[in-house]
Write a protein that holds these residues in place. Structure first.
Motif, PDB file in Angstrom:
ATOM      1  N   HIS A 574       0.707  -0.990   0.017  1.00 24.83           N
ATOM      2  CA  HIS A 574       0.018   0.096   0.020  1.00 24.83           C
ATOM      3  C   HIS A 574       1.587   1.082   0.023  1.00 24.83           C
ATOM      4  N   VAL A 575       2.264   1.104   1.171  1.00 23.54           N
ATOM      5  CA  VAL A 575       2.753   2.123   0.555  1.00 23.54           C
ATOM      6  C   VAL A 575       3.344   3.257  -0.412  1.00 23.54           C
ATOM      7  N   TYR A 576       3.904   1.708  -1.698  1.00 25.39           N
ATOM      8  CA  TYR A 576       4.456   1.329  -2.587  1.00 25.39           C
ATOM      9  C   TYR A 576       3.419   2.266  -3.887  1.00 25.39           C
ATOM     10  N   TRP A 577       1.842   1.776  -3.324  1.00 26.51           N
ATOM     11  CA  TRP A 577       0.751   2.271  -4.355  1.00 26.51           C
ATOM     12  C   TRP A 577       0.664   3.319  -3.987  1.00 26.51           C
ATOM     13  N   ALA A 578       0.734   3.986  -2.409  1.00 27.12           N
ATOM     14  CA  ALA A 578       0.630   5.197  -2.080  1.00 27.12           C
ATOM     15  C   ALA A 578       1.439   6.432  -3.016  1.00 27.12           C
ATOM     16  N   ASN A 579       2.868   5.366  -3.149  1.00 20.73           N
ATOM     17  CA  ASN A 579       4.043   7.031  -3.370  1.00 20.73           C
ATOM     18  C   ASN A 579       4.093   6.266  -4.658  1.00 20.73           C
ATOM     19  N   GLY A 580       2.731   6.308  -5.503  1.00 21.33           N
ATOM     20  CA  GLY A 580       2.901   6.502  -7.183  1.00 21.33           C
ATOM     21  C   GLY A 580       3.819   4.783  -8.081  1.00 21.33           C
ATOM     22  N   GLN A 581       4.004   3.966  -7.267  1.00 22.41           N
ATOM     23  CA  GLN A 581       4.720   3.617  -7.619  1.00 22.41           C
ATOM     24  C   GLN A 581       4.211   1.646  -7.478  1.00 22.41           C
ATOM     25  N   PRO A 582       2.910   1.189  -8.151  1.00 19.35           N
ATOM     26  CA  PRO A 582       2.390  -0.063  -8.529  1.00 19.35           C
ATOM     27  C   PRO A 582       3.195  -0.739  -8.722  1.00 19.35           C
ATOM     28  N   GLU A 583       4.046  -0.445  -9.633  1.00 17.16           N
ATOM     29  CA  GLU A 583       5.265  -1.914  -9.811  1.00 17.16           C
ATOM     30  C   GLU A 583       5.739  -2.476  -8.628  1.00 17.16           C
ATOM     31  N   ILE A 689     -17.417   2.701   4.003  1.00 17.41           N
ATOM     32  CA  ILE A 689     -17.025   3.657   3.156  1.00 17.41           C
ATOM     33  C   ILE A 689     -17.323   3.058   1.400  1.00 17.41           C
ATOM     34  N   ILE A 690     -17.491   1.448   1.932  1.00 15.71           N
ATOM     35  CA  ILE A 690     -17.650   0.911   0.532  1.00 15.71           C
ATOM     36  C   ILE A 690     -19.142   0.941  -0.149  1.00 15.71           C
ATOM     37  N   GLN A 691     -20.160   0.649   1.431  1.00 16.08           N
ATOM     38  CA  GLN A 691     -21.129   0.822   1.441  1.00 16.08           C
ATOM     39  C   GLN A 691     -21.688   2.496   0.358  1.00 16.08           C
ATOM     40  N   PHE A 724      -9.807   6.318   3.492  1.00 11.55           N
ATOM     41  CA  PHE A 724     -10.871   7.542   2.459  1.00 11.55           C
ATOM     42  C   PHE A 724      -9.909   7.678   1.009  1.00 11.55           C
ATOM     43  N   ILE A 725      -8.785   8.059   0.877  1.00  8.85           N
ATOM     44  CA  ILE A 725      -8.483   8.071   0.118  1.00  8.85           C
ATOM     45  C   ILE A 725      -8.276   7.076  -0.926  1.00  8.85           C
ATOM     46  N   ASP A 726      -7.670   5.829  -0.179  1.00  9.86           N
ATOM     47  CA  ASP A 726      -7.615   4.479  -1.031  1.00  9.86           C
ATOM     48  C   ASP A 726      -9.102   4.158  -1.734  1.00  9.86           C
ATOM     49  N   ALA A 727     -10.030   4.965  -1.012  1.00  5.75           N
ATOM     50  CA  ALA A 727     -11.005   4.135  -1.866  1.00  5.75           C
ATOM     51  C   ALA A 727     -12.018   4.799  -3.106  1.00  5.75           C
ATOM     52  N   GLY A 728     -11.123   6.048  -3.603  1.00  9.51           N
ATOM     53  CA  GLY A 728     -10.658   6.769  -5.199  1.00  9.51           C
ATOM     54  C   GLY A 728     -11.977   7.644  -5.473  1.00  9.51           C
ATOM     55  N   GLN A 729     -11.802   7.609  -6.442  1.00 11.70           N
ATOM     56  CA  GLN A 729     -12.958   9.159  -7.340  1.00 11.70           C
ATOM     57  C   GLN A 729     -13.634   9.497  -6.714  1.00 11.70           C
ATOM     58  N   VAL A 730     -14.223   8.782  -5.971  1.00 11.83           N
ATOM     59  CA  VAL A 730     -15.719   8.168  -6.216  1.00 11.83           C
ATOM     60  C   VAL A 730     -16.401   8.657  -4.557  1.00 11.83           C
ATOM     61  N   MET A 731     -15.164   8.701  -3.609  1.00 11.05           N
ATOM     62  CA  MET A 731     -15.053   9.186  -2.158  1.00 11.05           C
ATOM     63  C   MET A 731     -14.577  10.604  -2.194  1.00 11.05           C
ATOM     64  N   ALA A 732     -13.841  10.941  -2.761  1.00  8.77           N
ATOM     65  CA  ALA A 732     -13.421  12.437  -3.017  1.00  8.77           C
ATOM     66  C   ALA A 732     -14.488  13.239  -3.714  1.00  8.77           C
ATOM     67  N   LYS A 733     -15.121  12.593  -4.521  1.00  9.12           N
ATOM     68  CA  LYS A 733     -16.589  13.580  -4.921  1.00  9.12           C
ATOM     69  C   LYS A 733     -18.042  13.210  -3.786  1.00  9.12           C
ATOM     70  N   LEU A 734     -17.672  12.212  -2.985  1.00 13.15           N
ATOM     71  CA  LEU A 734     -18.582  12.436  -2.080  1.00 13.15           C
ATOM     72  C   LEU A 734     -18.202  12.889  -0.757  1.00 13.15           C
ATOM     73  N   LYS A 763      -9.537  18.108   6.030  1.00 11.13           N
ATOM     74  CA  LYS A 763      -8.450  17.519   5.246  1.00 11.13           C
ATOM     75  C   LYS A 763      -8.175  16.871   4.658  1.00 11.13           C
ATOM     76  N   LEU A 764      -9.651  15.821   4.296  1.00 13.01           N
ATOM     77  CA  LEU A 764      -9.275  14.144   3.980  1.00 13.01           C
ATOM     78  C   LEU A 764      -9.105  14.886   2.348  1.00 13.01           C
ATOM     79  N   LEU A 765      -9.601  15.763   2.284  1.00 15.34           N
ATOM     80  CA  LEU A 765      -9.919  16.261   0.386  1.00 15.34           C
ATOM     81  C   LEU A 765      -8.490  16.618   0.082  1.00 15.34           C
ATOM     82  N   GLU A 766      -7.182  17.296   0.822  1.00 15.44           N
ATOM     83  CA  GLU A 766      -6.217  17.953   0.434  1.00 15.44           C
ATOM     84  C   GLU A 766      -5.363  16.561   0.569  1.00 15.44           C
ATOM     85  N   ALA A 767      -5.267  15.883   0.872  1.00 11.38           N
ATOM     86  CA  ALA A 767      -5.253  14.321   0.896  1.00 11.38           C
ATOM     87  C   ALA A 767      -4.754  13.565  -0.658  1.00 11.38           C
TER      88      ALA A 767
END
Length: 851
Positions: A574-583, A689-691, A724-734, A763-767
């Motif tokens: 998860h840390v690698y993914w958050a830092n933009g290193q999915p591979e 969050i998923i709900q 919340f961040i890891d839930a993606g764009q739908v969460m940001a819009k919500l 704070k969540l939105l800025e993250a």
């Protein structure tokens, strides 16, 4: 010994297996066990037989015992899964364990009966509650048979009403006159007239043990008639008289042998020799069998035996009353014998029976780490209560007692116990023993603080010992804290998701203390570091999380402990993914899978696969996510249980990505009460969050905001960010919609979500990553209201020229529902026809969105 076949009772049991439960209830000596044995020999059911004793009054031990029996009886695949499930106790709560066990039993096709013999010895209320729940939910192919001297200690009315219980009581178990005749002629081998048998039958009232006692007594009588004629007014209350009659007529060496060996719950030749201080155990056992002296075999090889319970009770009472010194000395011999054979639980109980409390404490000190690892805390509490009632505990044992009180949620009692230990500690001379005790005090006080929140006490205690040398205490510091969970923060050691400045401060300070004393590789320190790393990730403090993860990576023991290794790899991914290193995320998970596959416990691999699926979804790689999830062999049609909640949460995310929101929501609704029951903050937040995201995709705005609110309340209290961040764009819009609705409310008091601060939401939105923030901040101004994912899909089908009927078929909806959705779509686009809708969609480039 030949037995009288009681076909009427065998048939009654066979008829009853169509229901849930058969209860055979009668006082001792009515042949409950015998009739079960006869049924087993005739039935087509696969059977698991468990003989219970007083030691089984421990929920963890009881259900492990049940699981072992079922695992041996069921097909190999199901049995292996049940055994793996049992290994997770006590880390799983009994409620979660039972849900999972029942789920596994639903996969077994063959008719199987579980027999619990002598259930009357079970007094633990939690076991009664669990068994009642188990009976209510077992599948049709599983049947439970219980034999007991008493009625069941939990309600059975609902099963009676549904005709799902068969009860065989004393009246039915009594021997009939023909059965009595068969017993004397075929089993006892006595030539008695019909009149004499009838006389004995009426005097014994059909009680088989009475019939057997008379048969033994008659062997020493030359003339049967006078002996039987003198029997008057007999009932079971004079059983002791009959036993006395039997014992008195036996040779003295046999009497002594019976009295000595009666202390044992089960015996073989070696046990008999050690208890009686003789060498003819095999011969004596053969003689008891030959004379039909209530000796019952426990295996098919004539090695292990037990006495008939009623006979054993008589012998023990006789020894206590008439030969108290013999009773004490034989129990002490039994304790030493059992300890030598490694049967420490029984050895400790016999030491208590011998009133040898110092010896009992010695045995307990040798055995306690094993019982702690098994998690059988009620058993430990029983032993410690006995010790403290009759003797003074050593400071070391007092400390372990305090630890068990902490673990079992008795914080106040633990505090009192710790105060006594500290008084003993201060009175000790300086030396290794004092330092060892101080080492344990540090550990137990730390656990008490985390359980009770008394952080100031911990700081004041540790301040005085930061520079002292404290020796390593293996009982405490190498306890394996995680045998079941994909992340340490999900279990009790990780406080089930609780995060605060205090927990961070104490965690860091405690780790520093451990490392300063040379315990950097102790399990408690490694788990503490992993828990902190997970907490830092949740707080979005990625560099600090990465530093701790790398620190653990250098520990050679990491791969040997899956409960540490798997959470470490999942957090690192998860840390690698958050830092933009999915591979790197996927590379580290694949490497971890290859390592963990070598272990026998496959559930660790399942966690890594579930994490893979989640990360693929975050990258928009749906086929790869489906492939990773398919290996787990779970589906939306199942009833999810909390022991697999990590996998089911990953599945619900995948279902949402496949436009199967309703299936996903069903899983989450079933998981939610289980998460609340387990008080798992992390899981409650994830579910909400998923709900929220699923309901938003379905256009259920009010439900989505309500679910989001539930997550935000817990999230703000604990500083959650990444969930919340890891839930993606739908969460940001919500979050934007949540904040907008909150700010537009006429009165804060009238808005239902006022418990969450604007500061936290901002704070969540800025993250969120900058791209997601930009997409969220600038929705298309030409839309009256943003389209849901379902509406985007509907628009594409309209663009493809599909009719309402064709759309209904593809979306598995009615035509009427499709018309409602189309009308809502027109309203948002501010159009009134398909042509206008497609033109407007082209202008706004909506046909290329939401791929």
């Amino acid at each position: 010994m030949n037995q009288v076949t009681r076909q009427r009772l065998v048939d009654l049991i066979e008829q009853g297996v169509q229901g849930k439960l058969t209860l055979i209830s009668a006082p001792a000596g009515f042949g409950k066990t015998t009739i079960l044995s006869q049924w087993i020999r005739q039935t087509a059911y696969t059977t698991a037989w468990l003989s219970l004793d007083e030691l089984d009054n421990d929920s963890v031990r009881f259900w492990r015992y049940v699981s072992k029996g079922l695992a041996n009886a069921l097909p190999t695949a199901t049995g292996n899964r049940i055994e793996q499930l049992a290994h997770k106790l006590p880390n799983l709560s009994i409620n979660t364990f039972l849900d999972a066990l029942i789920n596994e039993l639903h996969t077994a096709n063959q008719p199987t009966a579980l027999l619990l013999d002598d259930y009357h010895v079970i007094e633990e209320t939690s076991i009664h509650d669990g068994l009642s729940y188990f009976i209510e939910h077992i599948p049709q192919q599983i049947h439970l048979l219980i034999s007991s001297r008493n009625e069941l200690p939990f309600p059975t009315v609902k099963w009676r009403v549904r005709d799902e219980i068969t009860i065989i009581d004393t009246q039915q178990l009594k021997f009939t006159l023909p059965e009595s005749e068969a017993f004397y002629q075929e089993t006892a081998g006595l030539t008695l007239s019909t009149e004499l048998i009838a006389h004995l039958f009426y005097r014994t009232e059909g009680w088989i043990t009475g019939l057997q006692l008379f048969s033994i007594s008659l062997r020493s009588e030359a003339d049967y008639e006078p002996f039987i004629a003198n029997i008057t007014g007999y009932n079971r209350n004079v059983a002791d008289y009959l036993f006395h009659e039997v014992i008195a007529k036996l040779p003295e060496d046999i009497q002594d042998f019976l009295l000595c060996t009666s202390v044992l719950e089960r015996l073989d030749a070696k046990a008999c020799n050690d208890i009686t201080l003789r060498s003819d155990g095999i011969q004596m056992l053969e003689k008891l069998k030959e004379w039909n002296l209530f000796l019952l075999p426990l295996d098919d090889h004539d090695i292990w035996y037990r006495y008939h319970h009623l006979f054993a009770e008589f012998l023990r009472n006789l020894a206590k009353r008439k030969h108290p010194d013999l009773w004490l000395s034989t129990n002490l011999l039994a304790s030493s014998h059992l300890a030598e054979r490694g049967l420490m639980d029984e050895a400790i109980d016999h030491a208590f029976a011998a009133n040898e409390y110092i010896f009992a404490e010695t045995l307990l000190s040798r055995h306690i780490s094993n019982v702690l690892q098994r998690g059988e805390f009620p058993t430990l509490l029983k032993w410690f209560d006995s010790l403290t009632t009759h003797a003074s505990l050593s400071p070391e044992m007092s400390l372990i007692y305090a630890f068990i009180l902490v673990v079992t949620g008795q914080a106040e009692s633990a505090g009192h116990q710790l105060n006594r230990v500290e008084q003993q500690f201060h009175s000790m001379e300086y030396g290794e023993a004092r330092q060892q005790l101080q080492s344990g005090l540090l550990f137990v006080k730390s656990n008490l603080v985390f359980a009770s929140g008394q952080f100031e006490q911990w700081f004041s205690f540790t301040a005085a010992i930061l520079d002292e040398f404290l020796p390593h205490n293996s009982i405490f510091y190498n306890f394996n804290y995680n045998k079941t969970d994909p992340l340490v923060r999900r279990n009790a050691f990780g406080l089930k998701g609780v995060l605060s400045k205090d927990t961070e401060a104490i965690g860091k300070l405690f780790s520093n203390v451990l490392e300063k004393h040379g315990w950097e590789d102790s399990l408690i320190n490694l788990y503490l570091i992993q828990s902190l790393a997970e907490g830092f990730y949740e707080w979005n403090r990625l560099e600090e999380s990465q530093d701790l993860l790398h620190k653990l990576e250098s520990v050679a023991r990491l791969q040997q402990i899956p409960g540490l290794f798997v959470p470490n790899r999942i957090t690192q991914a998860h840390v690698y993914w958050a830092n933009g290193q999915p591979e790197l995320s996927h590379a580290i998970l694949e490497e971890a899978i290859s390592i963990v596959l070598k272990l026998a416990e496959t559930h660790w691999v399942s966690y890594l696969r579930a994490c893979q699926s989640q990360l693929y979804l975050l990258q928009g790689q749906l086929p790869a996510a489906k492939k990773a999830m398919s290996i787990l062999r779970i589906s939306a049609k199942e009833r999810p249980t909390f022991n697999k909640e990590f996998e089911y949460l990953a599945l619900s995310r995948l279902l949402g990505a496949q436009h199967k929101e309703l299936d996903a929501l069903r899983l989450l609704e079933l998981l939610k009460p289980q998460a609340q029951r387990e008080n798992s903050l992390m899981c409650k937040v994830e579910i909400s969050i998923i709900q929220a995201c699923l309901q938003e995709n379905l256009g259920q705005r009010s439900q989505a905001l309500a679910a989001l609110h539930d997550a935000l309340v817990i999230g703000e209290a604990n500083g959650y960010i990444r969930s919340f961040i890891d839930a993606g764009q739908v969460m940001a819009k919500l979050l934007v919609k949540y904040l907008d609705q909150k700010s537009r409310s006429d009165s804060l008091d009238s808005f239902p979500f006022t418990r969450v601060s604007n500061t936290y939401i901002q704070k969540l939105l800025e993250a969120f990553p900058s791209k997601q923030k930009q997409e969220t901040a600038f929705p298309s101004p030409a839309l009256i209201e943003e389209l849901t994912r379902t509406e985007h899909h509907l628009l594409k089908l309209i663009h493809q020229g599909e009719s309402n009927k064709q759309i209904a078929d593809k979306l598995n909806l009615s035509v009427g529902t499709v018309k409602v959705y189309v009308s809502r779509l027109y309203s948002k686009l501010d159009v009134s026809s398909r042509t206008q809708a497609l033109v407007k969609a082209q202008e706004l480039q909506l046909l290329h969105a939401q791929q």
